[in-house]
Design an enzyme around this catalytic site. Structure first.
Site, PDB file in Angstrom:
ATOM      1  N   ARG A   1      41.388  34.891  48.721  1.00 21.83           N
ATOM      2  CA  ARG A   1      42.282  33.788  49.068  1.00 21.83           C
ATOM      3  C   ARG A   1      42.365  33.595  50.585  1.00 21.83           C
ATOM      4  NH1 ARG A   1      47.657  35.152  45.954  1.00 21.83           N
ATOM      5  NH2 ARG A   1      48.395  33.350  47.161  1.00 21.83           N
TER       6      ARG A   1
ATOM      7  N   ARG B   1      43.850  43.867  38.998  1.00 25.95           N
ATOM      8  CA  ARG B   1      45.264  43.510  38.921  1.00 25.95           C
ATOM      9  C   ARG B   1      45.486  42.160  39.599  1.00 25.95           C
ATOM     10  NH1 ARG B   1      47.341  49.477  40.951  1.00 25.95           N
ATOM     11  NH2 ARG B   1      46.686  50.655  39.112  1.00 25.95           N
TER      12      ARG B   1
ATOM     13  N   TYR C   1      34.248  36.165  42.037  1.00 22.88           N
ATOM     14  CA  TYR C   1      35.409  35.276  42.052  1.00 22.88           C
ATOM     15  C   TYR C   1      34.966  33.869  42.429  1.00 22.88           C
ATOM     16  CZ  TYR C   1      38.843  39.113  42.033  1.00 22.88           C
ATOM     17  OH  TYR C   1      39.614  40.203  41.702  1.00 22.88           O
TER      18      TYR C   1
ATOM     19  N   ASP D   1      46.881  38.615  40.814  1.00 19.03           N
ATOM     20  CA  ASP D   1      48.235  38.246  41.232  1.00 19.03           C
ATOM     21  C   ASP D   1      48.803  37.127  40.377  1.00 19.03           C
ATOM     22  OD1 ASP D   1      48.221  40.079  43.300  1.00 19.03           O
ATOM     23  OD2 ASP D   1      47.495  38.635  44.772  1.00 19.03           O
TER      24      ASP D   1
END
Length: 249
Positions: free
Chosen positions: A197, A50, A110, A52
């Site tokens: 992040r 999911r 990522y 952002d």
């Protein structure tokens, strides 16, 4: 009823995230609508990650059930004629009815990109975070190495995250610079809310000299979000790949 797995890429700039929600247009909503139009039935996808608002993906995974007899491999090609240019299926196939993209062990990769130059480049504003000052890339590499392995990453999770178990394993973490772009690539068995992040924001502080590389183990041990750096902007983050080793997908 057949279950189809689809790999999906998207530029998340114009979306409120992956998951359908009342406060904006989501990638999942557009994908559901396009698949429903194509297959002439009500389709509801289940996403593996999911992401952002503003986060991008090259290899998110969605599954859905359908009565359609269209070959699983052809659905990706067909649905792309219904999707906007910033969302594209990257492949599709039929899978077992028991396969679930979130409740199956995964390996996720990522990448976070930091554009490090004197002036911003507007052509790269959508998929990287800009920083104008000098960054010590070697110190950032040294700090990143401390994050490899199995740790409690509570210090690197959003304070309002819902996960009770904050232990995760990072299999590989690499940081390098090509010309004026710094790349941070992380592969692990799962990530907490905003974890990548926050890691990127912390390593940015290391590059600035505000945090020393040898402080990273102490930050991990503290299990306190306030000890790590800020959450880096969403635009620099891309979900590159999700693999399902036990399903060989």
């Amino acid at each position: 009823m057949r279950r189809i797995m689809m790999r999906v890429a998207y530029d998340g700039t114009g979306y409120c995230g992956w998951q359908v929600q009342p406060n904006g247009l989501a990638v999942q909503e557009v994908l559901n609508r396009s698949l429903s139009e194509l297959l002439k039935e009500d389709i509801h996808t289940i996403g593996a990650s999911r992401t952002d608002a503003g986060v991008h993906a090259r290899g998110n995974v969605a599954v859905f059930d359908t009565e359609s007899r269209m070959a699983g491999e052809k659905i990706a090609f067909a649905v792309n004629t219904y999707l906007p240019e910033d969302i594209r299926a990257q492949g599709s196939r039929e899978v077992s009815a028991e396969f679930h993209p979130r409740f199956t062990s995964t390996v996720k990769t990522y990448e976070y990109k930091i554009l490090n130059r004197r002036f911003a480049d507007p052509t790269r504003r959508l998929d990287s975070m800009f920083w104008y000052g000098r960054l010590d890339v070697e110190a950032m590499k040294e700090a990143a190495a401390h994050l490899a392995g199995t740790h409690d990453f509570r210090s690197f999770a959003a304070s309002h995250g819902a996960a009770e178990n904050t232990v995760r394993t990072i299999y590989d973490i690499r940081l390098w610079k090509e010309e004026d772009m710094i790349h941070l690539r992380i592969t692990g068995n799962g990530f907490l809310y905003n974890m990548v992040r926050i890691i990127a924001g912390t390593l940015l502080e290391v590059g600035k000299g505000s945090i020393h590389p040898e402080q990273i183990p102490c930050i991990l041990e503290a299990k306190d979000r306030s000890q790590a750096g800020p959450t880096a902007r969403a635009c620099g983050l891309t979900l590159l790949e999700i693999r399902y080793p036990e399903w060989n997908l």
